[in-house]
Design a protein around this motif. Sequence first.
Motif, PDB file in Angstrom:
ATOM      1  N   PRO A 165       0.838  -1.203   0.000  1.00 29.49           N
ATOM      2  CA  PRO A 165       0.000   0.000   0.000  1.00 29.49           C
ATOM      3  C   PRO A 165       0.875   1.256   0.000  1.00 29.49           C
ATOM      4  CG  PRO A 165      -0.769  -1.584   1.644  1.00 29.49           C
ATOM      5  CD  PRO A 165       0.555  -2.097   1.138  1.00 29.49           C
ATOM      6  N   GLU A 166       0.398   2.295  -0.644  1.00 32.66           N
ATOM      7  CA  GLU A 166       1.203   3.511  -0.785  1.00 32.66           C
ATOM      8  C   GLU A 166       1.545   4.117   0.573  1.00 32.66           C
ATOM      9  OE1 GLU A 166       2.690   4.733  -3.434  1.00 32.66           O
ATOM     10  OE2 GLU A 166       1.952   2.974  -4.523  1.00 32.66           O
ATOM     11  N   HIS A 167       0.641   4.042   1.545  1.00 40.59           N
ATOM     12  CA  HIS A 167       0.950   4.641   2.850  1.00 40.59           C
ATOM     13  C   HIS A 167       2.057   3.857   3.562  1.00 40.59           C
ATOM     14  CE1 HIS A 167      -1.799   1.512   4.406  1.00 40.59           C
ATOM     15  NE2 HIS A 167      -1.213   1.696   5.566  1.00 40.59           N
ATOM     16  N   ILE A 168       2.169   2.554   3.278  1.00 41.07           N
ATOM     17  CA  ILE A 168       3.262   1.779   3.851  1.00 41.07           C
ATOM     18  C   ILE A 168       4.572   2.155   3.169  1.00 41.07           C
ATOM     19  CG2 ILE A 168       4.223  -0.531   4.161  1.00 41.07           C
ATOM     20  CD1 ILE A 168       1.921  -0.008   6.009  1.00 41.07           C
ATOM     21  N   LYS A 169       4.556   2.320   1.853  1.00 41.22           N
ATOM     22  CA  LYS A 169       5.769   2.752   1.148  1.00 41.22           C
ATOM     23  C   LYS A 169       6.269   4.074   1.697  1.00 41.22           C
ATOM     24  CE  LYS A 169       4.806   0.482  -3.302  1.00 41.22           C
ATOM     25  NZ  LYS A 169       4.544   0.680  -4.734  1.00 41.22           N
ATOM     26  N   THR A 170       5.339   4.994   1.968  1.00 45.58           N
ATOM     27  CA  THR A 170       5.726   6.293   2.542  1.00 45.58           C
ATOM     28  C   THR A 170       6.296   6.110   3.937  1.00 45.58           C
ATOM     29  OG1 THR A 170       4.020   7.423   1.261  1.00 45.58           O
ATOM     30  CG2 THR A 170       4.867   8.568   3.197  1.00 45.58           C
ATOM     31  N   GLN A 171       5.681   5.242   4.726  1.00 47.21           N
ATOM     32  CA  GLN A 171       6.102   5.034   6.108  1.00 47.21           C
ATOM     33  C   GLN A 171       7.502   4.431   6.207  1.00 47.21           C
ATOM     34  OE1 GLN A 171       3.422   2.524   8.290  1.00 47.21           O
ATOM     35  NE2 GLN A 171       4.167   3.197  10.291  1.00 47.21           N
ATOM     36  N   VAL A 227      13.831  -6.908   3.946  1.00 45.28           N
ATOM     37  CA  VAL A 227      13.848  -7.407   5.324  1.00 45.28           C
ATOM     38  C   VAL A 227      13.423  -8.864   5.306  1.00 45.28           C
ATOM     39  CG1 VAL A 227      13.539  -5.228   6.547  1.00 45.28           C
ATOM     40  CG2 VAL A 227      11.533  -6.467   5.715  1.00 45.28           C
ATOM     41  N   ASN A 228      13.984  -9.650   6.210  1.00 44.21           N
ATOM     42  CA  ASN A 228      13.693 -11.081   6.281  1.00 44.21           C
ATOM     43  C   ASN A 228      13.946 -11.547   7.700  1.00 44.21           C
ATOM     44  OD1 ASN A 228      16.557 -12.730   6.182  1.00 44.21           O
ATOM     45  ND2 ASN A 228      16.713 -10.744   5.153  1.00 44.21           N
ATOM     46  N   VAL A 229      14.006 -12.853   7.922  1.00 42.64           N
ATOM     47  CA  VAL A 229      14.108 -13.367   9.288  1.00 42.64           C
ATOM     48  C   VAL A 229      15.400 -12.955  10.004  1.00 42.64           C
ATOM     49  CG1 VAL A 229      12.615 -15.342   8.873  1.00 42.64           C
ATOM     50  CG2 VAL A 229      15.056 -15.564   8.447  1.00 42.64           C
ATOM     51  N   PHE A 230      16.412 -12.506   9.279  1.00 49.68           N
ATOM     52  CA  PHE A 230      17.628 -12.033   9.932  1.00 49.68           C
ATOM     53  C   PHE A 230      17.468 -10.621  10.499  1.00 49.68           C
ATOM     54  CE2 PHE A 230      19.624 -15.038   6.760  1.00 49.68           C
ATOM     55  CZ  PHE A 230      19.976 -15.996   7.698  1.00 49.68           C
ATOM     56  N   ALA A 231      16.416  -9.895  10.110  1.00 48.96           N
ATOM     57  CA  ALA A 231      16.197  -8.524  10.587  1.00 48.96           C
ATOM     58  C   ALA A 231      15.591  -8.565  11.983  1.00 48.96           C
ATOM     59  CB  ALA A 231      15.284  -7.765   9.625  1.00 48.96           C
ATOM     60  N   THR A 232      16.216  -7.900  12.932  1.00 44.72           N
ATOM     61  CA  THR A 232      15.756  -7.920  14.323  1.00 44.72           C
ATOM     62  C   THR A 232      14.956  -6.675  14.697  1.00 44.72           C
ATOM     63  OG1 THR A 232      17.853  -6.954  15.073  1.00 44.72           O
ATOM     64  CG2 THR A 232      17.675  -9.375  15.065  1.00 44.72           C
ATOM     65  N   HIS A 233      15.309  -5.510  14.162  1.00 47.55           N
ATOM     66  CA  HIS A 233      14.589  -4.292  14.514  1.00 47.55           C
ATOM     67  C   HIS A 233      15.003  -3.155  13.584  1.00 47.55           C
ATOM     68  CE1 HIS A 233      18.431  -3.940  16.669  1.00 47.55           C
ATOM     69  NE2 HIS A 233      18.252  -2.616  16.664  1.00 47.55           N
ATOM     70  N   PHE A 234      14.195  -2.096  13.571  1.00 49.77           N
ATOM     71  CA  PHE A 234      14.550  -0.871  12.865  1.00 49.77           C
ATOM     72  C   PHE A 234      15.508  -0.074  13.745  1.00 49.77           C
ATOM     73  CE2 PHE A 234       9.976  -1.366  11.404  1.00 49.77           C
ATOM     74  CZ  PHE A 234      10.308  -1.899  10.172  1.00 49.77           C
ATOM     75  N   VAL A 235      16.470   0.594  13.133  1.00 52.17           N
ATOM     76  CA  VAL A 235      17.438   1.363  13.915  1.00 52.17           C
ATOM     77  C   VAL A 235      17.119   2.859  13.947  1.00 52.17           C
ATOM     78  CG1 VAL A 235      19.300  -0.301  13.558  1.00 52.17           C
ATOM     79  CG2 VAL A 235      19.000   1.577  11.928  1.00 52.17           C
ATOM     80  N   THR A 273      11.399   8.417  15.834  1.00 50.42           N
ATOM     81  CA  THR A 273      11.465   9.848  15.494  1.00 50.42           C
ATOM     82  C   THR A 273      10.121  10.481  15.824  1.00 50.42           C
ATOM     83  OG1 THR A 273      10.679   9.491  13.231  1.00 50.42           O
ATOM     84  CG2 THR A 273      13.060   9.353  13.596  1.00 50.42           C
ATOM     85  N   PRO A 274      10.066  11.802  15.988  1.00 48.12           N
ATOM     86  CA  PRO A 274       8.788  12.461  16.320  1.00 48.12           C
ATOM     87  C   PRO A 274       7.696  12.207  15.280  1.00 48.12           C
ATOM     88  CG  PRO A 274      10.621  13.959  16.701  1.00 48.12           C
ATOM     89  CD  PRO A 274      11.192  12.752  16.023  1.00 48.12           C
ATOM     90  N   GLU A 275       8.093  11.991  14.030  1.00 51.26           N
ATOM     91  CA  GLU A 275       7.093  11.751  12.988  1.00 51.26           C
ATOM     92  C   GLU A 275       6.409  10.394  13.148  1.00 51.26           C
ATOM     93  OE1 GLU A 275       9.901  14.749  12.010  1.00 51.26           O
ATOM     94  OE2 GLU A 275      10.278  12.591  12.338  1.00 51.26           O
ATOM     95  N   ARG A 276       7.115   9.432  13.725  1.00 49.71           N
ATOM     96  CA  ARG A 276       6.580   8.081  13.821  1.00 49.71           C
ATOM     97  C   ARG A 276       6.090   7.729  15.226  1.00 49.71           C
ATOM     98  NH1 ARG A 276      11.360   7.039  10.679  1.00 49.71           N
ATOM     99  NH2 ARG A 276      10.859   6.556   8.502  1.00 49.71           N
ATOM    100  N   VAL A 277       6.635   8.376  16.242  1.00 49.87           N
ATOM    101  CA  VAL A 277       6.372   7.968  17.618  1.00 49.87           C
ATOM    102  C   VAL A 277       5.794   9.127  18.410  1.00 49.87           C
ATOM    103  CG1 VAL A 277       7.403   7.094  19.743  1.00 49.87           C
ATOM    104  CG2 VAL A 277       8.232   6.279  17.539  1.00 49.87           C
ATOM    105  N   GLY A 285       4.679  -0.719  17.849  1.00 51.75           N
ATOM    106  CA  GLY A 285       4.456  -0.157  16.520  1.00 51.75           C
ATOM    107  C   GLY A 285       5.524  -0.576  15.529  1.00 51.75           C
ATOM    108  N   ALA A 286       6.776  -0.477  15.946  1.00 49.60           N
ATOM    109  CA  ALA A 286       7.874  -0.864  15.067  1.00 49.60           C
ATOM    110  C   ALA A 286       7.882  -2.372  14.826  1.00 49.60           C
ATOM    111  CB  ALA A 286       9.201  -0.420  15.669  1.00 49.60           C
ATOM    112  N   SER A 287       7.636  -3.159  15.882  1.00 49.01           N
ATOM    113  CA  SER A 287       7.649  -4.613  15.734  1.00 49.01           C
ATOM    114  C   SER A 287       6.537  -5.091  14.817  1.00 49.01           C
ATOM    115  CB  SER A 287       7.503  -5.276  17.112  1.00 49.01           C
ATOM    116  OG  SER A 287       8.601  -4.961  17.936  1.00 49.01           O
ATOM    117  N   HIS A 288       5.345  -4.512  14.970  1.00 46.90           N
ATOM    118  CA  HIS A 288       4.233  -4.915  14.114  1.00 46.90           C
ATOM    119  C   HIS A 288       4.530  -4.588  12.650  1.00 46.90           C
ATOM    120  CE1 HIS A 288       1.258  -4.651  17.735  1.00 46.90           C
ATOM    121  NE2 HIS A 288       2.017  -5.726  17.773  1.00 46.90           N
ATOM    122  N   LEU A 289       5.109  -3.411  12.410  1.00 49.05           N
ATOM    123  CA  LEU A 289       5.433  -3.021  11.039  1.00 49.05           C
ATOM    124  C   LEU A 289       6.491  -3.948  10.452  1.00 49.05           C
ATOM    125  CD1 LEU A 289       5.208  -1.143   8.610  1.00 49.05           C
ATOM    126  CD2 LEU A 289       6.864   0.388   9.736  1.00 49.05           C
TER     127      LEU A 289
END
Length: 304
Positions: free
Chosen positions: A160-166, A217-225, A229-233, A242-246
């Motif tokens: 979805p476009e909003h996910i691409k933006t996110q 991203v795949n099973v080796f990815a543990t988290h976003f680094v 940021t204020p825009e996301r959190v 929020g980050a884990s679900h995404l």
Amino acid sequence: MSPTSTPSGHAPAVVRSHSLGSIKAEPLTRTIGAQLLGVNLADAARDDDLFAEIKQLLLKHKVLFLRDQDITRAEHVAFASRFGTLEDHPVAGSDPDHPGLVRIYKDLDSKPEHYENALHCDATWRESPPMGAVLRCVEGPEVGGDTIWVNMAEAYRHLPEHIKTQIEGLRARHSIEATFGAVMPMEQRHALKATFPDAEHPVVRTHPETGEKILFVNVFATHFVNYHTPERVRFGPDYSPGASHLLNYLISQAAVPEYQVRWRWQPNSVAIWDNRSTQHYAVQDYWPAVRKMERAGISGDMPF
């Protein structure tokens, strides 16, 4: 309505085999994978024009399949080396006489292992993950032991476009310690991480040859680094759940069947795949039957 027509009245599209130069390629799905006919990889290791055709077909189909490749280990390594320098695997090791050729042997003396039966992109815990690999079946079960590949450029296109933006600009940490290292004693696991520190890669990479955007991203990815940021959190609950679900949502896109191709192995079958734009899954539904594979992994570049 005619059984050969669509609701719009147009005849349905047909996937046809085509030829690029001397090689006939038969697509196996509409999004990924083609079987090559009339080519021997031992010849391609020595023939510049033949190899160039195969490379162009690989960029187009992302994974190529061949049958009846009765080649030696030296010829296997010679062909794979045309793509670039071969690399060892830090856990599996290499054939002592053919550096870069990993023997993945599952026989009656091997206990069932499940580290392969997850969708993954090879070695993204490296700063420069492999460009691709050439895998040959030496011996396989009568049934079972298939491998699935996934087109991750297609997965990105359909987000979805909003996910691409996110996710634009997001980066993720990839770890060997949290995967291969998980079964090791603590000291050995820490030593593994010291040798192969976690790598950081863009969540969406650009293919260096085709320019495609790829969900990386795949099973080796543990988290976003760089998610917090204020825009996301707004508050703490936005950050960890929020980050884990995404991240889990993005990883799950590889499970969409429309992006996949499945290959049934036979002795002397070969798969060649572009590790930059695909994930794969080795289906472990054959034990205690024997499955012996040999893989040459090709060094890659740093994702951007």
